[in-house]
Scaffold this motif. Structure first.
Motif, PDB file in Angstrom:
ATOM      1  N   ILE A 332      73.656   7.905  92.544  1.00 15.97           N
ATOM      2  CA  ILE A 332      72.662   8.605  92.167  1.00 15.97           C
ATOM      3  C   ILE A 332      72.696  10.097  92.305  1.00 15.97           C
ATOM      4  O   ILE A 332      72.152  10.793  91.443  1.00 15.97           O
ATOM      5  N   GLU A 333      73.548  10.457  93.167  1.00 12.84           N
ATOM      6  CA  GLU A 333      73.573  11.873  93.196  1.00 12.84           C
ATOM      7  C   GLU A 333      74.777  12.466  92.207  1.00 12.84           C
ATOM      8  O   GLU A 333      74.643  13.471  91.314  1.00 12.84           O
ATOM      9  N   PHE A 334      75.725  11.632  91.765  1.00 11.66           N
ATOM     10  CA  PHE A 334      76.623  12.120  90.660  1.00 11.66           C
ATOM     11  C   PHE A 334      75.731  12.247  89.409  1.00 11.66           C
ATOM     12  O   PHE A 334      76.035  12.966  88.777  1.00 11.66           O
ATOM     13  N   ASN A 335      75.206  11.023  89.080  1.00 10.50           N
ATOM     14  CA  ASN A 335      74.444  10.970  87.797  1.00 10.50           C
ATOM     15  C   ASN A 335      73.135  11.780  87.650  1.00 10.50           C
ATOM     16  O   ASN A 335      72.914  12.239  86.470  1.00 10.50           O
ATOM     17  N   LEU A 336      72.354  12.059  88.668  1.00  6.94           N
ATOM     18  CA  LEU A 336      71.520  13.373  88.709  1.00  6.94           C
ATOM     19  C   LEU A 336      72.133  14.450  88.166  1.00  6.94           C
ATOM     20  O   LEU A 336      71.437  15.355  87.157  1.00  6.94           O
ATOM     21  N   VAL A 347      69.283   1.940  92.390  1.00  2.00           N
ATOM     22  CA  VAL A 347      69.224   3.066  92.942  1.00  2.00           C
ATOM     23  C   VAL A 347      67.769   3.603  92.763  1.00  2.00           C
ATOM     24  O   VAL A 347      66.877   3.037  92.181  1.00  2.00           O
ATOM     25  N   ASP A 348      67.510   4.827  93.437  1.00  2.00           N
ATOM     26  CA  ASP A 348      66.120   5.224  93.420  1.00  2.00           C
ATOM     27  C   ASP A 348      65.792   5.800  92.145  1.00  2.00           C
ATOM     28  O   ASP A 348      65.814   7.209  92.181  1.00  2.00           O
ATOM     29  N   THR A 349      65.145   5.174  91.136  1.00  2.00           N
ATOM     30  CA  THR A 349      64.833   5.910  90.025  1.00  2.00           C
ATOM     31  C   THR A 349      63.783   6.906  90.017  1.00  2.00           C
ATOM     32  O   THR A 349      63.507   7.450  88.784  1.00  2.00           O
ATOM     33  N   SER A 350      63.119   7.001  90.834  1.00  2.00           N
ATOM     34  CA  SER A 350      61.932   7.857  91.171  1.00  2.00           C
ATOM     35  C   SER A 350      62.416   9.382  90.842  1.00  2.00           C
ATOM     36  O   SER A 350      61.712  10.388  90.701  1.00  2.00           O
ATOM     37  N   ARG A 351      63.816   9.579  91.180  1.00  2.00           N
ATOM     38  CA  ARG A 351      64.382  10.913  91.200  1.00  2.00           C
ATOM     39  C   ARG A 351      64.981  11.360  89.801  1.00  2.00           C
ATOM     40  O   ARG A 351      65.416  12.319  89.259  1.00  2.00           O
ATOM     41  N   TYR A 352      64.743  10.165  88.848  1.00  2.00           N
ATOM     42  CA  TYR A 352      65.146  10.552  87.530  1.00  2.00           C
ATOM     43  C   TYR A 352      64.158  11.591  86.856  1.00  2.00           C
ATOM     44  O   TYR A 352      63.007  11.271  86.949  1.00  2.00           O
TER      45      TYR A 352
END
Length: 415
Positions: A332-336, A347-352
């Motif tokens: 998640i941290e890499f892809n954000l 992963v927590d997609t609420s952060r997308y």
């Protein structure tokens, strides 16, 4: 299994993670091309976690994807392979696998439950003919996005945002040009031109047409009126290059949107990492479009391959890298920061952000996704395709009929 097309279906559940045993200080030399501001921020997330887990990261970044393959293969041929290197999910590993020059990471993949948290078709792409996972999936990109500056469109008086490469799009580009800004930013690099062409191809032809050309090798599809329209539109796009286009890199194109110098650009969603690094917000400062009559998504997966070698600790370092890079936190941290979607489905997609959620919606729908050319064609054929695209884009003496003939020969020649 490398030849299977990637068509993403239903997502699986969550698997347990367990840490592979290794001696402290395992050294991993990793060759990659993640050097832009957004990319550098992304890979630091993996490096930090790898070092926290006891590893030693030796960074070997190279400039440009065109240089990556040759650098890696020269090192392998010289008997000095890196611990791991960045690549794309697809058919480029077939020869190395046949020669026994790649290790696998199946022990870690099994222990950490990768098969439970990756879409089945992606598992197929990273699995060798012995049924072992040999590639570390880092993310899933879509290379066919249209990006635009909301500020530039507003200043130019563009009130209708296009959804595909039609007259609305070209009218908007011309309106921005008339307002004294660059309507359509593109750089003179072959991979940029190829992604632009493939974005046009999927947008105008749709999923069935794409699959008929690249998977089914259907000559009727290749020689259809749709292909003619695709080449016509691609040539028309070439006429909007500004004087600074030659040699301009993709981050420079993105920066033109960020700084208000240009309106539109076509690039993969790694461009979003540059917007993020500049503090811009999706659908506030910039907009994103998956073009076509539907929001189609070309699956373009970044992976890491792990070459074989005799040096002590190589396998242990590779297994640790696999564990860290595929952890939910790294994903998640890499892809954000990278602008891409996590390979993991838990992963927590609420952060997308808004654009990532658009991509996720398309990626999650089997009717909207298609495999990249790299997944269906041999590396040689994919290279010939890129050559054709860049020659056609830069030489208007090449007729559409000639281009179609060459495309038919390329597709027919790929096993």
């Amino acid at each position: 299994m490398l030849r299977k097309a990637l068509v993403v279906g239903a997502f699986a559940g969550v698997g347990a993670l367990c840490t592979p045993a290794l001696a402290e200080g395992e050294r991993a030399e990793v060759i990659h091309i993640w050097t832009s501001e957004g990319e550098s921020a992304a890979i630091r997330e993996v490096v930090t976690r790898f070092e926290a887990a006891g590893g030693v990261w030796l960074d070997s970044a190279v400039a440009g994807g065109q240089n990556l393959g040759q650098t890696v293969f020269n090192r392998i041929a010289a008997g000095d392979p890196p611990t791991a290197y960045q690549g794309l999910g697809g058919r480029a590993y077939e020869d190395l696998l046949a020669e026994g020059l790649l290790n696998d990471v199946d022990a870690t993949a099994t222990a950490d439950g990768w098969r439970d948290v990756l879409p089945g078709p992606l598992v197929d792409v990273i699995t060798n003919d012995d049924g072992k996972i040999f590639l570390i999936p880092i993310n899933v990109h879509g290379p066919n996005w249209i990006w635009y500056s909301k500020d530039v469109l507003e200043k130019a008086g563009v009130t209708e945002v296009p959804t595909t490469y039609d007259e609305t799009f070209f009218a908007a580009v011309e309106k921005i040009n008339d307002a004294g800004m660059v309507g359509f930013a593109v750089g003179g690099q072959s991979f940029q031109e190829r992604f632009l062409m493939e974005s046009v191809m999927l947008a105008l032809g749709g999923r069935d047409y794409w699959n008929n050309v690249w998977q089914n090798r259907d000559e009727a599809a290749i020689r259809s009126a749709t292909t003619t329209k695709v080449f016509e539109t691609f040539r028309r796009l070439s006429t909007y290059r500004d004087d600074g286009a030659a040699g301009r890199s993709w981050p420079q194109n993105t920066n033109m949107l960020i700084t208000g110098a240009a309106g539109f650009n076509v690039m993969g969603d790694w461009a979003k990492g540059e917007f993020t690094a500049a503090g811009q917000q999706a659908e506030v400062d910039y907009g994103c479009i998956l073009p076509g009559d539907k929001p189609y998504f070309i699956v373009h997966a970044d992976v890491m391959a792990v070459p074989s070698g005799r040096d002590k600790g190589r396998v242990e370092a590779q297994q640790l890298l696999a564990h860290v890079a595929m952890s939910a936190e790294s994903q998640i941290e890499f892809n954000l920061r990278k602008g891409s979607l996590a390979a993991r489905t838990d992963v927590d997609t609420s952060r997308y952000d808004a654009c990532s959620l658009k991509g996720l919606a398309s990626y999650s729908d089997p009717e909207l996704v298609v495999p990249s050319v790299n997944m269906t064609m041999t590396p040689a054929a994919a290279g010939l395709w890129e050559d054709l695209v860049t020659e056609f884009f830069n030489d208007d003496s090449i007729s559409i009929d000639t281009a179609v003939d060459r495309l038919a020969d390329i597709v027919a020649g790929s096993d």
